[in-house]
Scaffold this motif. Structure first.
Motif, PDB file in Angstrom:
ATOM      1  N   HIS A   1       4.136   1.958  -7.273  1.00  0.00           N
ATOM      2  CA  HIS A   1       3.993   0.414  -7.130  1.00  0.00           C
ATOM      3  C   HIS A   1       2.640  -0.063  -7.156  1.00  0.00           C
ATOM      4  O   HIS A   1       2.340  -0.436  -6.101  1.00  0.00           O
ATOM      5  CB  HIS A   1       4.852  -0.256  -6.062  1.00  0.00           C
ATOM      6  CG  HIS A   1       6.315   0.219  -6.192  1.00  0.00           C
ATOM      7  ND1 HIS A   1       6.695   0.984  -5.248  1.00  0.00           N
ATOM      8  CD2 HIS A   1       7.376  -0.285  -6.843  1.00  0.00           C
ATOM      9  CE1 HIS A   1       8.112   1.430  -5.535  1.00  0.00           C
ATOM     10  NE2 HIS A   1       8.417   0.339  -6.492  1.00  0.00           N
ATOM     11  N   PRO A   2       1.619   0.254  -8.021  1.00  0.00           N
ATOM     12  CA  PRO A   2       0.391  -0.008  -7.807  1.00  0.00           C
ATOM     13  C   PRO A   2      -0.146  -1.240  -7.948  1.00  0.00           C
ATOM     14  O   PRO A   2      -1.264  -1.483  -7.332  1.00  0.00           O
ATOM     15  CB  PRO A   2      -0.406   0.708  -9.140  1.00  0.00           C
ATOM     16  CG  PRO A   2       0.906   0.881  -9.952  1.00  0.00           C
ATOM     17  CD  PRO A   2       2.005   0.991  -9.307  1.00  0.00           C
ATOM     18  N   HIS A   3       0.752  -2.277  -8.109  1.00  0.00           N
ATOM     19  CA  HIS A   3       0.145  -3.659  -8.331  1.00  0.00           C
ATOM     20  C   HIS A   3       0.762  -4.334  -6.937  1.00  0.00           C
ATOM     21  O   HIS A   3       0.620  -5.558  -7.211  1.00  0.00           O
ATOM     22  CB  HIS A   3       0.663  -4.285  -9.718  1.00  0.00           C
ATOM     23  CG  HIS A   3       0.202  -3.599 -10.793  1.00  0.00           C
ATOM     24  ND1 HIS A   3      -1.481  -3.369 -11.060  1.00  0.00           N
ATOM     25  CD2 HIS A   3       0.656  -2.823 -11.698  1.00  0.00           C
ATOM     26  CE1 HIS A   3      -1.490  -2.764 -11.999  1.00  0.00           C
ATOM     27  NE2 HIS A   3      -0.394  -2.392 -12.621  1.00  0.00           N
ATOM     28  N   ASP A   4       1.417  -3.640  -6.026  1.00  0.00           N
ATOM     29  CA  ASP A   4       2.094  -4.256  -5.093  1.00  0.00           C
ATOM     30  C   ASP A   4       1.280  -4.100  -3.968  1.00  0.00           C
ATOM     31  O   ASP A   4       1.074  -3.053  -3.028  1.00  0.00           O
ATOM     32  CB  ASP A   4       3.447  -3.570  -4.837  1.00  0.00           C
ATOM     33  CG  ASP A   4       4.191  -4.525  -3.630  1.00  0.00           C
ATOM     34  OD1 ASP A   4       3.623  -4.838  -2.703  1.00  0.00           O
ATOM     35  OD2 ASP A   4       5.645  -4.642  -3.936  1.00  0.00           O
TER      36      ASP A   4
ATOM     37  N   ALA B   1       2.587   8.032  -2.024  1.00  0.00           N
ATOM     38  CA  ALA B   1       3.572   8.041  -3.130  1.00  0.00           C
ATOM     39  C   ALA B   1       4.068   6.721  -3.604  1.00  0.00           C
ATOM     40  O   ALA B   1       4.166   6.463  -4.815  1.00  0.00           O
ATOM     41  CB  ALA B   1       4.675   9.165  -2.817  1.00  0.00           C
ATOM     42  N   ALA B   2       4.416   5.856  -2.573  1.00  0.00           N
ATOM     43  CA  ALA B   2       5.120   4.600  -2.739  1.00  0.00           C
ATOM     44  C   ALA B   2       4.276   3.607  -3.360  1.00  0.00           C
ATOM     45  O   ALA B   2       4.377   2.958  -4.329  1.00  0.00           O
ATOM     46  CB  ALA B   2       5.734   4.113  -1.281  1.00  0.00           C
TER      47      ALA B   2
ATOM     48  N   ASP C   1       0.164  -0.551   3.095  1.00  0.00           N
ATOM     49  CA  ASP C   1       0.758   0.442   3.998  1.00  0.00           C
ATOM     50  C   ASP C   1      -0.083   2.006   3.842  1.00  0.00           C
ATOM     51  O   ASP C   1      -0.095   2.712   4.822  1.00  0.00           O
ATOM     52  CB  ASP C   1       2.374   0.745   3.703  1.00  0.00           C
ATOM     53  CG  ASP C   1       3.115  -0.652   4.128  1.00  0.00           C
ATOM     54  OD1 ASP C   1       2.649  -1.456   4.921  1.00  0.00           O
ATOM     55  OD2 ASP C   1       4.068  -0.710   3.639  1.00  0.00           O
ATOM     56  N   SER C   2      -0.436   2.068   2.699  1.00  0.00           N
ATOM     57  CA  SER C   2      -0.934   3.157   2.362  1.00  0.00           C
ATOM     58  C   SER C   2      -2.451   3.404   3.115  1.00  0.00           C
ATOM     59  O   SER C   2      -2.583   4.336   3.580  1.00  0.00           O
ATOM     60  CB  SER C   2      -1.163   3.496   0.867  1.00  0.00           C
ATOM     61  OG  SER C   2      -1.984   4.737   0.470  1.00  0.00           O
TER      62      SER C   2
END
Length: 135
Positions: A81-84, A76-77, A90-91
């Protein structure tokens, strides 16, 4: 690790605890193969085996539940923040840890079945509960 303690869910400690507990199974296998009096020796061996199976099974399930939540939060994070790159990593890592932990369920079944076959052959008549045991 004592059987009263919970299985740690951080992956390295999780692996270490499982490996240590499974070595206990290996030692019990050696003892089972040396049984001279099934009536005297098998009930105590069964108690120790069963305790280890239940501890590992419960611990693996708890860690899968915890790591599923962590993977969901990380996913979800990352979605937010798809460009981070940090969120992406982490995902990916959370999903990898979860996948590895789930594979331990399969490994546990293999270890348990191997030991139970030997136990049932030597002690099944004395400990009938072991015949169809599933934690």
């Amino acid at each position: 690790h004592t059987m009263e303690a919970r299985l740690p869910c951080d992956y390295d400690s999780f692996q270490d605890a499982l490996n240590a507990s499974r070595k206990g199974d290996d030692n019990i296998l050696l003892l089972i193969n040396r049984v001279k009096s099934a009536e005297q020796e098998c009930p105590a061996l069964w108690h120790t085996l069963k305790q280890g199976y239940e501890w590992r099974s419960r611990g693996i399930s708890e860690c899968i539940a915890q790591q599923t939540k962590e993977a969901d939060v990380s996913t979800a994070a990352f979605a937010a923040h798809p460009h981070d790159l940090d969120y992406k990593l982490d995902s990916i890592n959370a999903k990898k840890v979860l996948s590895n932990t789930k594979s331990e369920s399969e490994t546990e079944a293999i270890v348990r079945d191997r030991t139970l076959r030997v136990f049932q052959r030597k002690c099944g008549a004395v400990v009938p509960e072991a015949r169809n045991y599933r934690p």
